[in-house]
Write a protein that holds these residues in place. Sequence first.
Motif, short mmCIF file in Angstrom:
data_model
loop_
_atom_site.label_atom_id
_atom_site.label_comp_id
_atom_site.label_asym_id
_atom_site.label_seq_id
_atom_site.Cartn_x
_atom_site.Cartn_y
_atom_site.Cartn_z
N ARG A 4 -11.79 23.41 -20.12
CA ARG A 4 -10.76 22.45 -20.54
C ARG A 4 -10.42 22.68 -22.00
N SER A 5 -9.25 22.20 -22.40
CA SER A 5 -8.91 22.21 -23.82
C SER A 5 -8.91 20.77 -24.31
N VAL A 6 -9.33 20.59 -25.56
CA VAL A 6 -9.42 19.26 -26.14
C VAL A 6 -8.74 19.25 -27.50
N THR A 64 0.79 20.15 -23.58
CA THR A 64 -0.33 19.30 -23.19
C THR A 64 -1.62 20.09 -23.31
N ASP A 65 -2.72 19.39 -23.24
CA ASP A 65 -3.99 20.07 -23.04
C ASP A 65 -4.07 20.42 -21.55
N LYS A 115 2.30 25.59 -19.69
CA LYS A 115 2.66 24.69 -18.60
C LYS A 115 3.49 25.42 -17.57
N ALA A 116 3.58 24.92 -16.37
CA ALA A 116 4.34 25.61 -15.34
C ALA A 116 5.62 24.88 -14.99
N THR A 160 -3.59 18.20 -18.51
CA THR A 160 -4.47 17.03 -18.61
C THR A 160 -3.87 16.00 -19.56
N GLY A 161 -4.29 14.75 -19.39
CA GLY A 161 -3.81 13.68 -20.26
C GLY A 161 -2.37 13.30 -20.00
N VAL A 162 -1.86 13.59 -18.80
CA VAL A 162 -0.48 13.29 -18.46
C VAL A 162 -0.43 12.34 -17.28
N LYS A 163 0.67 11.63 -17.14
CA LYS A 163 0.85 10.76 -15.99
C LYS A 163 0.93 11.63 -14.74
#
Length: 292
Positions: free
Chosen positions: A228-230, A240-241, A60-61, A265-268
């Motif tokens: 993408r990662s799942v 996160t992915d 993550k950054a 991904t999968g984040v607000k």
Amino acid sequence: MWSGRPYGGGRNPGSDGGYRAKAVAVAAAAAVVVAAGVAGSLFLGGGRGERDDVGGGNGKASASAPRGATASVTASASASGGGAGKPTVPGWKVVVNPEFGTAFDVPPDWDVESPSLVIGFHDSKADYGDRKNWGKFLIAMSGTVIFRNDLCLSDSDQDGRVESTAVAVAGSKGAEGAEGTGDAALRQARAWVYAGYTQPDRKSIVSDRAAKPYTTRSGLKGSVAWARSVNTPQKDRCATDGKAVAFGFRNSAGGLAAWCLFGATGVKGELPDSTIRKILGTVRLHGKPTES
């Protein structure tokens, strides 16, 4: 150029089960740390020692200053445009990378960094307490921009410094060694997901089997690929992915280059694919590359 450790604490990134990937941004005399996932450490500085054979990632950054560094970039470093003219999308900012002779536009709420700022991920298995490993990383890019550096706050390696994870980061880089624009796009997309979001796991990466021909709004032809990662195995609370898109093309000097974007991904507040495609469409050649 900041000459300190490429990440805070001097610890082996692989020694902590909750380790998050970090980025240490270096732009002239100013330095900014950007953390990015739970894979390898994300390094911002030079552009050497890079490996593009990684294929996937868990990072993550974020942004916090390393010891002895300034937690901000100079005003000139943050200025959009830099002689690139007006953005092709009204109201957006222009991002220039003189090294590879490229430019693209981003929405006004993105933070445009210095063209010399390099963002890259370290290898989570490497011991960065060893000086010989400083400055070596899996993958990196320059001419960078950061979107929403406030996704999550954490001090996963317990070095007393809190990192804030970014939603997305974009920039451009060289792709010499690839067999063509399609190979460059596939390599880069997979590599950013692996380095930033899944390493050392590769099984959770899903990517295009082949890059697709793509032409930007300026008429620049090349190839694009997504990865993408799942359900990546994750330990850190900020993990996160992630996803990445890469556009491989040849610059005005005939060299292979790639525009890349990676994000959580999968984040607000996840960066929508539609916005990514709109940004991608603005990629264009700009001037003569300074990189030989």
